[in-house]
Design a protein around this motif. Structure first.
Motif, PDB file in Angstrom:
ATOM      1  N   LYS A 123       0.782  -1.188  -0.032  1.00  0.00           N
ATOM      2  CA  LYS A 123      -0.058  -0.058  -0.112  1.00  0.00           C
ATOM      3  C   LYS A 123       1.018   1.205   0.100  1.00  0.00           C
ATOM      4  N   ILE A 124       1.912   1.247   0.847  1.00  0.00           N
ATOM      5  CA  ILE A 124       2.743   2.260   0.980  1.00  0.00           C
ATOM      6  C   ILE A 124       3.185   2.641  -0.565  1.00  0.00           C
ATOM      7  N   TYR A 125       3.598   1.580  -1.285  1.00  0.00           N
ATOM      8  CA  TYR A 125       4.411   1.762  -2.497  1.00  0.00           C
ATOM      9  C   TYR A 125       3.597   2.028  -3.550  1.00  0.00           C
ATOM     10  N   SER A 126       2.132   1.409  -3.574  1.00  0.00           N
ATOM     11  CA  SER A 126       1.150   1.814  -4.368  1.00  0.00           C
ATOM     12  C   SER A 126       0.722   3.057  -4.357  1.00  0.00           C
ATOM     13  N   THR A 127       0.802   3.739  -3.189  1.00  0.00           N
ATOM     14  CA  THR A 127      -0.088   4.984  -2.980  1.00  0.00           C
ATOM     15  C   THR A 127       0.894   6.040  -2.668  1.00  0.00           C
ATOM     16  N   ALA A 128       2.086   5.801  -2.976  1.00  0.00           N
ATOM     17  CA  ALA A 128       3.064   6.961  -2.726  1.00  0.00           C
ATOM     18  C   ALA A 128       2.999   7.889  -3.774  1.00  0.00           C
ATOM     19  N   LYS A 129       3.200   9.465  -3.126  1.00  0.00           N
ATOM     20  CA  LYS A 129       3.129  10.305  -4.395  1.00  0.00           C
ATOM     21  C   LYS A 129       4.397  11.144  -3.753  1.00  0.00           C
ATOM     22  N   ILE A 130       4.805  12.190  -4.813  1.00  0.00           N
ATOM     23  CA  ILE A 130       6.092  12.979  -4.702  1.00  0.00           C
ATOM     24  C   ILE A 130       5.662  14.445  -5.219  1.00  0.00           C
ATOM     25  N   CYS A 131       6.344  15.365  -5.136  1.00  0.00           N
ATOM     26  CA  CYS A 131       5.861  16.733  -5.571  1.00  0.00           C
ATOM     27  C   CYS A 131       6.777  16.889  -7.143  1.00  0.00           C
ATOM     28  N   ASP A 132       6.283  17.743  -8.003  1.00  0.00           N
ATOM     29  CA  ASP A 132       6.720  17.982  -9.112  1.00  0.00           C
ATOM     30  C   ASP A 132       8.025  18.765  -8.938  1.00  0.00           C
ATOM     31  N   PHE A 133       9.123  18.669  -9.732  1.00  0.00           N
ATOM     32  CA  PHE A 133      10.118  19.464  -9.768  1.00  0.00           C
ATOM     33  C   PHE A 133      10.155  20.844  -9.924  1.00  0.00           C
TER      34      PHE A 133
END
Length: 614
Positions: free
Chosen positions: A130-140
């Protein structure tokens, strides 16, 4: 159903010093018991996979709880069945097929854990997924936009951006979003996996995983295969590093490992996307296949129909109607799902599905063939008893769809070399990564790598085998192995290394049967063989697939290739023209072969170098 079981089990009497007639009588009872057990397991496996699919295709707490509840229920049933299996003297059975089924049923896997621990073990894996599949990051480029997920956003940026700072940002932030959140869970997972292995009479989980290959010499064979293939990898590595240095300058050292974020892939496991500026003959560059797919208005469904057409052309089986109705071929907008592409067998002999967040790209086009190869295998062995409904070994399962992509039409020699180079950036480049993933985990399970050195040992192996380095210093506060799905999902990985070797053996055998390859005829080289529309090749492949795992993999290999062992000669023959070209080119460029020690460090403390914000 339980009453039937009681009646069957009531017949199981085991007296000491049995005579031959008594052994034969036990085999008859065992056959009746197996018939019952296989039917029961077919039903329970179907129930379990339906619950797993529901969660993977819609990540909610309710679906997770349902999956865990069904899993616990099925585990109880398996444990009871296993207790009955162990009452038979199956090692004395004369029927090898019967003996083999009992042997497979005698291995209980994680279900051997006590109920509370099994539930915890499965919850841990689900939580890491779940951590892997729902992880998000911010746009550079826009720090307020923080909804970038691995699929499709981050994979696309790594494949297409040539901005070194952006690539470093994506590489680091993905690992920050996953690794630290999984490390403590992973430590507990290792302990429980090892406990389950010991309950199955293995020393640890590494021994348990390796048992699937039914070969005491397996680890040594893999190391030997890698040593055979390493010279070719070194040539590709040296050439690509030279080209990357031309592109990015001093960020890439002349003689050191390659910075992992510059290779076009989140894990630096395949480098095909950097072929854009590394092709041997750039002037002969065909129109980008991704662009061509889009120009021809390909959809996800059309990509899978194209894959199906190839399999049908060699007399394999078309997908059932339910496949098209129930598969998930594009990422839904209304829910979170596990986007990692996967093929599913629902154990009822008719329901087979693929779940893939398909993008209209070459990579996803190849992945579609790979996943449909799994489904073809499912369909071919569907009439085997439950214990045999799996690949001859898991590497065989991974090879089926991939070998289709090895078919190549005759063309201009420079185009042929460009094509070989791109395949090499997928296949040869992958080998050290495919090997070190489980080298690391085997050592973790065996206690040779402890939690306080997980990350640093990971990077030691990445440098030793792949010649890659992180874009900045790392520490034990990071947990970079978790950035790869198979680590958090507890999926053994050596199968892919095995696949990348044996698929070339399969390809060579099928090409001979198709009349497309002759080792004594220079006009029919292995790398220009195309088995499309060859029913002779397809029928030979089908015979092997129909065996499932009813025979040891050595026998399945022999049925198709005439040989019982894994062998690197076919892959080396396929890439021989490329290796020769690379050797000449590297000599001409003065490219350094191999790599010196990385200047990046991994420290044992929890404090590493954090990425600088833009």
């Amino acid at each position: 159903m339980d009453l039937v079981l009681v009646l069957v089990l009531g017949l199981l009497v085991h007296a000491g010093g049995a005579t031959d007639p008594e052994i034969e009588d036990e085999e008859l009872r065992a056959r009746d018991f197996l018939q019952f057990l296989n039917k029961k397991n077919e039903e329970s496996s179907n129930r379990l996979v339906l619950a797993e699919w529901a969660y993977a295709s819609n990540i909610t707490e309710q679906n997770l709880q349902n999956k865990l509840a069904v899993s616990a229920e099925v585990a109880k049933e398996h444990k009871k069945d296993w207790e009955e299996v162990t009452k038979f003297n199956w090692n004395t059975f004369s029927d090898p097929d019967l003996k083999r089924q009992f042997k497979k049923y005698s291995k209980l896997g994680s279900d051997a854990l006590p109920e509370a621990k099994l539930n915890r073990y499965q919850k841990i894996i689900s939580e890491m997924e779940k951590i892997y599949s729902t992880a998000k990051i911010c746009d550079f480029h826009n720090s307020s936009k923080c909804d970038l997920s691995l699929e499709p956003h981050l994979t696309q940026i790594l494949a297409t951006s040539r901005n070194e700072e952006e690539l470093r940002h994506v590489w680091v932030e993905w690992r920050n979003a996953v690794g630290p959140h999984c490390k403590v869970l992973f430590e507990e997972y290792v302990d429980l996996a090892n406990e389950a292995a010991r309950l199955n009479n293995f020393t640890n989980n590494a021994e348990n995983w390796l048992d699937n290959y039914e070969d005491a010499q397996f680890r040594g064979q893999i190391e030997g295969l890698w040593e055979q293939l390493k010279p070719l990898y070194l040539q590709i590595h040296a050439y690509v590093r030279f080209k990357l240095r031309e592109k990015y300058g001093e960020v890439v050292s002349e003689k050191g490992p390659i910075p992992a974020h510059l290779l076009g892939n989140m894990w630096a496991q395949k480098w095909r996307t950097v072929s854009e500026f590394t092709l041997p003959y750039p002037d002969k560059k065909d129109e980008d296949i991704t662009s061509e797919l889009k120009k021809q208005n390909y959809t996800a469904v059309k990509i899978f129909q194209t894959a199906e057409d190839f399999f049908k052309s060699i007399n394999l089986t078309e997908m059932p109607e339910t496949f098209w109705e129930r598969s998930i071929l594009t990422k839904p907008n209304d829910r979170e799902i596990v986007c990692h592409a996967s093929a599913w067998d629902f154990y009822d002999r008719k329901d087979f599905r693929i779940k893939q967040c398909t993008q209209i790209t070459l990579e996803h086009f190849i992945t579609a063939h790979h996943e449909m190869g799994h489904v073809e295998y499912f369909i071919q062995y569907k009439n085997q008893p439950i214990p045999f409904r799996e690949g001859a070994n898991s590497g065989f399962h991974e090879a089926v769809g991939d070998l289709i992509a090895l078919s190549s039409e005759k063309d201009d020699p420079e185009n042929v070399l460009n094509n070989l180079f791109q395949i090499g950036l997928d296949k040869i480049v992958f080998l050290p990564f495919g090997y070190l993933m489980d080298l690391w985990r085997w050592d973790v399970f065996e206690g040779k790598i402890t939690p306080d050195e997980y990350n640093c040992k990971w990077w030691e192996l990445r440098e030793k085998y792949q010649g890659v380095e992180p874009p900045l210093n790392r520490s034990e506060g990071d947990f970079d192995p978790a950035a790869k799905y198979h680590i958090v999902a507890s999926v053994p990985y050596i199968r892919y290394f095995v696949s990348f070797v044996v698929q070339f053996q399969f390809h060579k055998a099928l090409c001979e049967k198709a009349g497309q390859y002759d080792p004594n005829d220079p006009s029919k080289p292995l790398h220009e063989c195309d088995i499309y529309q060859s029913t002779e090749a397809g029928n030979a492949l089908k015979k092997m697939l129909q065996l499932g795992s009813s025979k040891p993999w050595h026998e399945a290999m022999e049925l198709l290739t005439g040989h019982k062992t894994m062998d690197a000669s076919a892959i080396l023959e396929y890439f021989k023209p490329l290796q020769k070209w690379l050797e000449n080119e590297n000599q001409k460029n003065g490219a350094f072969i191999g790599w010196e020690k990385s200047t990046k460090v991994c420290v044992n403390s929890q404090k590493g170098e954090k990425p600088k914000s833009k």
